[in-house]
Write an enzyme that holds these catalytic residues in place. Structure first.
Site, PDB file in Angstrom:
ATOM      1  N   SER A   1       0.797  -1.231   0.000  1.00 35.68           N
ATOM      2  CA  SER A   1       0.000   0.000   0.000  1.00 35.68           C
ATOM      3  C   SER A   1       0.823   1.272   0.000  1.00 35.68           C
ATOM      4  O   SER A   1       0.387   2.291  -0.517  1.00 35.68           O
ATOM      5  CB  SER A   1      -0.957  -0.003   1.187  1.00 35.68           C
ATOM      6  OG  SER A   1      -0.257  -0.182   2.393  1.00 35.68           O
TER       7      SER A   1
ATOM      8  N   LYS B   1     -11.736   1.267  -2.344  1.00 37.63           N
ATOM      9  CA  LYS B   1     -10.680   1.827  -3.191  1.00 37.63           C
ATOM     10  C   LYS B   1     -11.158   1.809  -4.653  1.00 37.63           C
ATOM     11  O   LYS B   1     -12.024   2.595  -4.999  1.00 37.63           O
ATOM     12  CB  LYS B   1      -9.372   1.077  -2.928  1.00 37.63           C
ATOM     13  CG  LYS B   1      -8.996   1.135  -1.420  1.00 37.63           C
ATOM     14  CD  LYS B   1      -7.641   0.595  -1.126  1.00 37.63           C
ATOM     15  CE  LYS B   1      -7.433   0.291   0.352  1.00 37.63           C
ATOM     16  NZ  LYS B   1      -7.563   1.401   1.282  1.00 37.63           N
TER      17      LYS B   1
ATOM     18  N   HIS C   1      -5.305  -3.122  -3.052  1.00 38.37           N
ATOM     19  CA  HIS C   1      -4.888  -2.159  -4.079  1.00 38.37           C
ATOM     20  C   HIS C   1      -4.708  -2.792  -5.456  1.00 38.37           C
ATOM     21  O   HIS C   1      -4.334  -2.101  -6.401  1.00 38.37           O
ATOM     22  CB  HIS C   1      -3.579  -1.484  -3.655  1.00 38.37           C
ATOM     23  CG  HIS C   1      -3.702  -0.768  -2.351  1.00 38.37           C
ATOM     24  ND1 HIS C   1      -4.130   0.537  -2.259  1.00 38.37           N
ATOM     25  CD2 HIS C   1      -3.499  -1.183  -1.075  1.00 38.37           C
ATOM     26  CE1 HIS C   1      -4.160   0.897  -0.982  1.00 38.37           C
ATOM     27  NE2 HIS C   1      -3.791  -0.131  -0.244  1.00 38.37           N
TER      28      HIS C   1
END
Ligand code: PMP
Length: 389
Positions: free
Chosen positions: A175, A235, A203
């Site tokens: 991250s 995200k 991610h």
């Protein structure tokens, strides 16, 4: 009593004090922050779906049919058809038999890891894993062994000297660095040492792999290699919540054992319906992924040419390595003075001496946005080269 004020004062003196900014617009590149327009390069809305009209439309309509509150946990009376529909969509998306919808990625990691390992077991964790993985490991009461970042030989050595139930856990995309875990090699050593591999792909989903199916798919691996994957919906999916996906056996086990799934109120069903729309959008977002890659490539070549130190990352996470916390803050402030928002990331989030600006890209950034970032970086570089190196 502990001197809390002295601790805060010390943080301030060390340049490690953190504060929050109030955002007054939806999440998008051009935002209003405390009365000022800024161009943001620090959100995790990688595909620009956080303010997508189709998701918002589903949310609005679902509020009418499903109401707002989750009202109870999944095992009491909170498990709505909306949650189930989303779990099926996420299982199909991640090419697994089954998925469970959690309230946040933090809770998913805490719940999954602590359910699958306990006292007497051993968890092997990459040194740069996310805080929620670290906390999940601690909660489990298993023995925790860190291995050097992405170092499969170190992991294998430690696996070989350990008996009993073994769990290996890693971020798919790290991250704060943006690099990838070496999943093919990790999967091979886990197989050889009968260890269960869990990948937190917070991610990676949406950004990597065919149709954004994540880091596991990017490497051409599947459930046989990585039995459990964890993803967050906050995200690239642009909504809220998280999921774990794997065999029905494992998700059934987690329904029985994962405390952060069992003992919390189910998410608002309308958010689950909105997330179903988002999963469909994300799968079809190849044009966004192509644009994102173009922005990343252009940034890397032009920022390196300006003399900034980048990290080996091909993902939307493109940290500019600065070094000490004060210099990172200075560069962040200098950018802010030019209307660009990139938060400085400092210890303890990253190791001492590795403070950085975590620049992140979204498919909703335009070429003109990138020009503005690069021009501002060039101006900051001229002002104070040593603070930007
Ligand atoms: N895992 C990783 C690797 C993350 O970066 C984050 C969020 N920063 C999380 C888990 C937590 O996810 P959530 O924000 O949904 O709690």
């Amino acid at each position: 009593m502990r001197d809390f004020k002295a601790e805060l004062d010390k943080r301030r003196e060390q340049g490690l004090y953190r504060w929050r900014r109030q955002v007054e617009s939806p999440q998008q590149p051009e935002m209003m922050v405390e009365g000022r327009p800024v161009l943001s390069f620090c959100s995790n809305d990688y595909l620009g779906l956080a303010n997508h009209p189709a998701t918002i439309k589903t949310l609005r309509e679902s509020l009418g049919t499903a109401g707002l509150g989750g009202a109870a946990s999944h095992l009491i009376c909170g498990h709505h058809a909306a949650h189930h529909k989303l779990e099926e969509a996420l299982a199909a998306f991640s090419q697994r038999e089954s998925a469970l919808f959690f309230s946040t990625g933090y809770m998913a990691n805490m719940g999954v890891i602590s359910a699958l390992a306990g006292r007497g077991d051993t968890i092997f964790s990459d040194r740069l894993n996310h805080a929620s993985i670290i906390d999940g490991c601690k909660l489990s009461r298993a023995t925790i062994r860190q291995y050097a970042h992405a170092d499969v030989a170190d992991l294998e050595r430690q696996l070989a000297e350990t008996e009993g139930h073994k769990l290996v856990v890693t971020d798919g995309v790290f991250s704060m660095d943006g690099d990838l875990a070496p999943l093919p090699e990790l999967a091979a050593v886990c197989r050889a040492h009968d260890a269960l591999l869990i990948v937190d792909d917070a991610h990676g989903f949406g950004c990597l792999g065919p149709e954004g199916r994540g880091t596991v798919a990017h490497f051409g691996l599947d459930e046989a290699d990585v039995p459990l994957v964890i993803g967050t919906l906050g995200k690239a999916f642009g909504t809220s919540g998280a999921f774990v996906a794997g065999s029905s056996l494992l998700t059934d086990y987690l329904v029985q054992k994962a405390r952060t799934y069992i003992y919390t109120t189910a998410m608002p069903p309308a958010v689950a319906y909105a997330s179903c729309t988002s999963v469909a959008l994300l799968e079809q977002a190849n044009d966004r992924r192509v644009h994102l890659k173009h922005l990343i490539d252009r940034f890397r070549s032009e920022a390196s040419r300006l003399g900034f130190t980048l990290m080996p990352s091909a993902t939307p996470i493109q940290p500019i390595l600065v070094g000490d916390a004060w210099s990172a803050l200075a560069l962040s402030k200098a950018l802010e003075a030019r209307g660009i928002w990139v938060t400085a990331i400092r210890p303890p989030t990253v190791p001492e001496g590795e403070s950085r600006l975590r620049v992140t890209f979204s498919a909703s950034h335009t070429e003109a946005h990138l020009d503005r970032l690069l021009n501002a970086l060039a101006a900051c570089r001229q002002l104070s080269p040593e603070s930007a190196a």
